[in-house]
Motif scaffolding. Structure first.
Motif, PDB file in Angstrom:
ATOM      1  N   VAL A  96       1.457   4.004   7.375  1.00 49.71           N
ATOM      2  CA  VAL A  96       1.408   4.135   5.926  1.00 49.71           C
ATOM      3  C   VAL A  96       1.614   5.570   5.462  1.00 49.71           C
ATOM      4  CG1 VAL A  96      -0.172   2.172   5.824  1.00 49.71           C
ATOM      5  CG2 VAL A  96      -1.090   4.505   5.713  1.00 49.71           C
ATOM      6  N   GLN A  97       1.649   6.507   6.386  1.00 49.12           N
ATOM      7  CA  GLN A  97       1.818   7.904   5.994  1.00 49.12           C
ATOM      8  C   GLN A  97       3.162   8.105   5.310  1.00 49.12           C
ATOM      9  OE1 GLN A  97       1.134  10.389   9.405  1.00 49.12           O
ATOM     10  NE2 GLN A  97      -1.012   9.794   9.580  1.00 49.12           N
ATOM     11  N   GLY A  98       3.114   8.828   4.215  1.00 52.30           N
ATOM     12  CA  GLY A  98       4.328   9.090   3.447  1.00 52.30           C
ATOM     13  C   GLY A  98       4.642   8.007   2.446  1.00 52.30           C
ATOM     14  N   ARG A  99       3.959   6.883   2.523  1.00 52.74           N
ATOM     15  CA  ARG A  99       4.226   5.778   1.598  1.00 52.74           C
ATOM     16  C   ARG A  99       2.993   5.413   0.785  1.00 52.74           C
ATOM     17  NH1 ARG A  99       5.194   1.122   3.480  1.00 52.74           N
ATOM     18  NH2 ARG A  99       4.221   1.399   5.537  1.00 52.74           N
ATOM     19  N   PHE A 100       1.801   5.575   1.347  1.00 46.79           N
ATOM     20  CA  PHE A 100       0.557   5.257   0.650  1.00 46.79           C
ATOM     21  C   PHE A 100      -0.144   6.555   0.271  1.00 46.79           C
ATOM     22  CE2 PHE A 100      -0.533   0.761   2.475  1.00 46.79           C
ATOM     23  CZ  PHE A 100       0.766   0.357   2.228  1.00 46.79           C
ATOM     24  N   THR A 101      -0.702   6.581  -0.919  1.00 49.41           N
ATOM     25  CA  THR A 101      -1.433   7.755  -1.390  1.00 49.41           C
ATOM     26  C   THR A 101      -2.743   7.321  -2.031  1.00 49.41           C
ATOM     27  OG1 THR A 101       0.645   8.925  -1.843  1.00 49.41           O
ATOM     28  CG2 THR A 101      -1.367   9.803  -2.838  1.00 49.41           C
TER      29      THR A 101
END
Length: 118
Positions: free
Chosen positions: A66-71
């Motif tokens: 999810v890194q780079g897509r979820f915040t």
């Protein structure tokens, strides 16, 4: 009574976006000094940690998928934590849970369904 209520889930197409919200109530002093997280549980799989926003103001995302897509972010004035999910993939389909850690206890929301499908 402490309570967490998630909202914003539903159906999204692959490549689409959703923003989950979790509003806390009943926590004395609000959420500004609390660590809040999002977990998810897909059918047949273990519950996994997706993202954490610490009481020190640091946002940490797990896992690599999810890194780079979820915040994860928070609005302390409104006692709300968010999970912005972009470029969604079918494997993101799961029930998403919001949690708060207070006084060594973990409080859970009821969960909200996210389905990614065309």
């Amino acid at each position: 009574q402490e309570q967490l209520v998630e909202s914003g889930g539903g159906l999204a197409q692959p490549g689409g976006s959703l923003r989950l919200s979790c509003t806390a109530s009943g926590f004395t002093g609000g959420i500004s000094v609390l660590t809040m997280s999002w977990y998810r549980q897909a059918p047949g799989l273990k519950r996994e940690l997706v993202a954490t926003h610490t009481k020190f103001g640091h946002a940490v995302n797990y896992p690599r998928s999810v890194q780079g897509r979820f915040t994860i972010s928070r609005d302390n004035a409104n006692n709300t934590v968010y999970l912005q999910m972009n470029n969604l993939k079918p494997e993101a389909t799961a029930v998403y849970f919001c949690t708060v850690i207070k006084d060594a206890s973990t409080y859970w929301g009821q969960g909200i369904q996210v389905t990614v499908s065309s």
